[in-house]
Design an enzyme around this catalytic site. Structure first.
Site, PDB file in Angstrom:
ATOM      1  N   ASN A  11       0.877  -1.174   0.000  1.00  0.00           N
ATOM      2  CA  ASN A  11       0.000   0.000   0.000  1.00  0.00           C
ATOM      3  C   ASN A  11       0.911   1.220   0.000  1.00  0.00           C
ATOM      4  OD1 ASN A  11      -1.762   2.066   0.456  1.00  0.00           O
ATOM      5  ND2 ASN A  11      -2.410   1.390   2.503  1.00  0.00           N
ATOM      6  N   TRP A  12       0.988   1.866  -1.156  1.00  0.00           N
ATOM      7  CA  TRP A  12       1.908   3.013  -1.276  1.00  0.00           C
ATOM      8  C   TRP A  12       1.404   4.267  -0.571  1.00  0.00           C
ATOM      9  CZ3 TRP A  12       3.748   3.031  -7.114  1.00  0.00           C
ATOM     10  CH2 TRP A  12       4.729   2.038  -7.283  1.00  0.00           C
ATOM     11  N   LYS A  13       0.119   4.255  -0.182  1.00  0.00           N
ATOM     12  CA  LYS A  13      -0.476   5.450   0.439  1.00  0.00           C
ATOM     13  C   LYS A  13      -0.204   6.656  -0.464  1.00  0.00           C
ATOM     14  CE  LYS A  13      -0.121   3.053   4.791  1.00  0.00           C
ATOM     15  NZ  LYS A  13      -0.064   3.083   6.243  1.00  0.00           N
ATOM     16  N   HIS A  96      -9.596   1.017   4.552  1.00  0.00           N
ATOM     17  CA  HIS A  96      -8.323   1.168   5.265  1.00  0.00           C
ATOM     18  C   HIS A  96      -8.533   2.083   6.477  1.00  0.00           C
ATOM     19  CE1 HIS A  96      -4.235   2.326   6.226  1.00  0.00           C
ATOM     20  NE2 HIS A  96      -3.875   1.203   5.654  1.00  0.00           N
ATOM     21  N   GLU A  98      -6.855   4.414   7.701  1.00  0.00           N
ATOM     22  CA  GLU A  98      -6.629   5.856   7.490  1.00  0.00           C
ATOM     23  C   GLU A  98      -7.842   6.497   6.826  1.00  0.00           C
ATOM     24  OE1 GLU A  98      -2.852   5.385   5.523  1.00  0.00           O
ATOM     25  OE2 GLU A  98      -2.016   4.693   7.424  1.00  0.00           O
ATOM     26  N   GLU A 168      -5.541  -5.337  10.062  1.00  0.00           N
ATOM     27  CA  GLU A 168      -4.531  -4.340  10.413  1.00  0.00           C
ATOM     28  C   GLU A 168      -4.903  -3.679  11.744  1.00  0.00           C
ATOM     29  OE1 GLU A 168      -2.334  -2.957   6.583  1.00  0.00           O
ATOM     30  OE2 GLU A 168      -4.022  -1.634   6.931  1.00  0.00           O
ATOM     31  N   GLY A 174       2.273   1.911  10.980  1.00  0.00           N
ATOM     32  CA  GLY A 174       3.236   3.003  10.912  1.00  0.00           C
ATOM     33  C   GLY A 174       3.871   3.361  12.244  1.00  0.00           C
ATOM     34  N   SER A 214       3.290  -2.458  10.357  1.00  0.00           N
ATOM     35  CA  SER A 214       4.727  -2.517  10.643  1.00  0.00           C
ATOM     36  C   SER A 214       5.365  -3.856  10.247  1.00  0.00           C
ATOM     37  CB  SER A 214       5.006  -2.183  12.115  1.00  0.00           C
ATOM     38  OG  SER A 214       4.612  -0.845  12.384  1.00  0.00           O
ATOM     39  N   GLY A 235       2.821  -1.142   4.240  1.00  0.00           N
ATOM     40  CA  GLY A 235       2.963   0.274   3.890  1.00  0.00           C
ATOM     41  C   GLY A 235       4.420   0.649   3.707  1.00  0.00           C
ATOM     42  N   GLY A 236       4.963   1.358   4.698  1.00  0.00           N
ATOM     43  CA  GLY A 236       6.293   1.958   4.605  1.00  0.00           C
ATOM     44  C   GLY A 236       7.387   1.066   4.036  1.00  0.00           C
TER      45      GLY A 236
END
Ligand code: 13P
Length: 254
Positions: A11-13, A96, A98, A168, A174, A214, A235-236
């Site tokens: 997920n590149w956000k 998601h 967010e 999640e 994150g 994470s 993600g990150g």
């Protein structure tokens, strides 16, 4: 029990410009495992979808991160399900955390988006997860059960089987705090039990359920070693193409 093909989804956000996105695609395109062994998916910002779809190799798949549930309309800044579909994307992240936290996504809009996804033949990656306070007050199971019940309202067994669920925990996204593999696996077993209650054993045995929050190159293997974790939504750490290949390789060995 049917063999579940693992899924590694990045997920590149709201990261990566056009050039950065293309560099990533070219770096991983020829190296990801074949689709029959691992589903490797990049969920990119909508503005990049068409570009990435044109450049994707045989084994990489492209997904969107959000869409509106309406067919079309006066919704400035939004993308319709048909727009996502005709961009060439095959997957859609729905719900998601967010989007739930910052953009007023509710269980009800999640359900509308689930229906819209199937209407337009997109594979939903349905995100569920509890807040820290909910985990600490032992209400994780109740929270997840309710998220799942509403998300799947009116969804057929066949559609449920085609859905990918991403568990999640919000407190792990994150933050560098990962759920322990046992904790993640136990919660995912509860999710599978809820799917069984809703749709029966065949769907529960076949549906893929991912862990997210994470995930890093140094914890992917222990997470995937768990019985019920069928992959990861990352993600990150998945912004780096080398890491992405570490994740897909780990899934190949699941
Ligand atoms: P991180 O991997 O950066 O914690 O993000 C998880 C996530 O939200 C994936 O959808």
């Amino acid at each position: 029990m049917s063999k579940r093909i693992p899924v590694i989804a990045a997920n590149w956000k709201m990261y990566k410009t056009k050039d950065e996105a293309l560099a990533f695609i070219f770096a991983v395109n020829e190296k990801v495992p074949t689709r029959d062994k691992v589903e490797s998916v990049v969920c990119a910002p909508a503005i990049l979808l068409n570009l990435l779809v044109k450049r994707e190799g045989d084994n990489l798949r492209i997904g969107a991160q959000n869409m509106h549930y309406a067919e079309e309309g006066a919704f400035t800044g939004e993308n319709s399900p048909a727009q996502v579909k005709t961009s060439g994307a095959e997957y859609i992240l729905i719900g998601h955390s967010e989007r739930r936290s910052y953009f007023n996504e509710t269980d009800e809009t999640v359900n509308l988006k689930m229906h819209a996804a199937f209407k337009h033949e997109l594979t939903p990656i349905l995100c569920v997860g509890e807040q820290l306070a909910e985990r600490e007050s032992n209400s994780t199971k109740a929270v997840l059960d309710s998220q799942l019940e509403i998300a799947f309202k009116g969804i057929s067994a066949e559609q449920a089987l085609a859905t990918i669920i991403a568990y999640e925990p919000v407190w792990a996204i994150g933050t560098g705090k990962t759920a322990t593999p046992t904790m993640a696996n136990d919660t995912i077993k509860d999710i599978r039990a809820k799917v069984e209650a809703l749709y029966g054993k065949a769907v529960a045995d076949g549906i893929r359920i991912l862990y997210g929050g994470s995930v890093k190159p140094d914890n992917i293997k222990v997470l995937l070693a768990e019985s019920d974790i069928d992959g990861a939504l990352i993600g990150g750490a998945a912004l780096d193409p080398n890491n992405f290949l570490v994740f897909t390789d780990a899934a190949l060995n699941k």
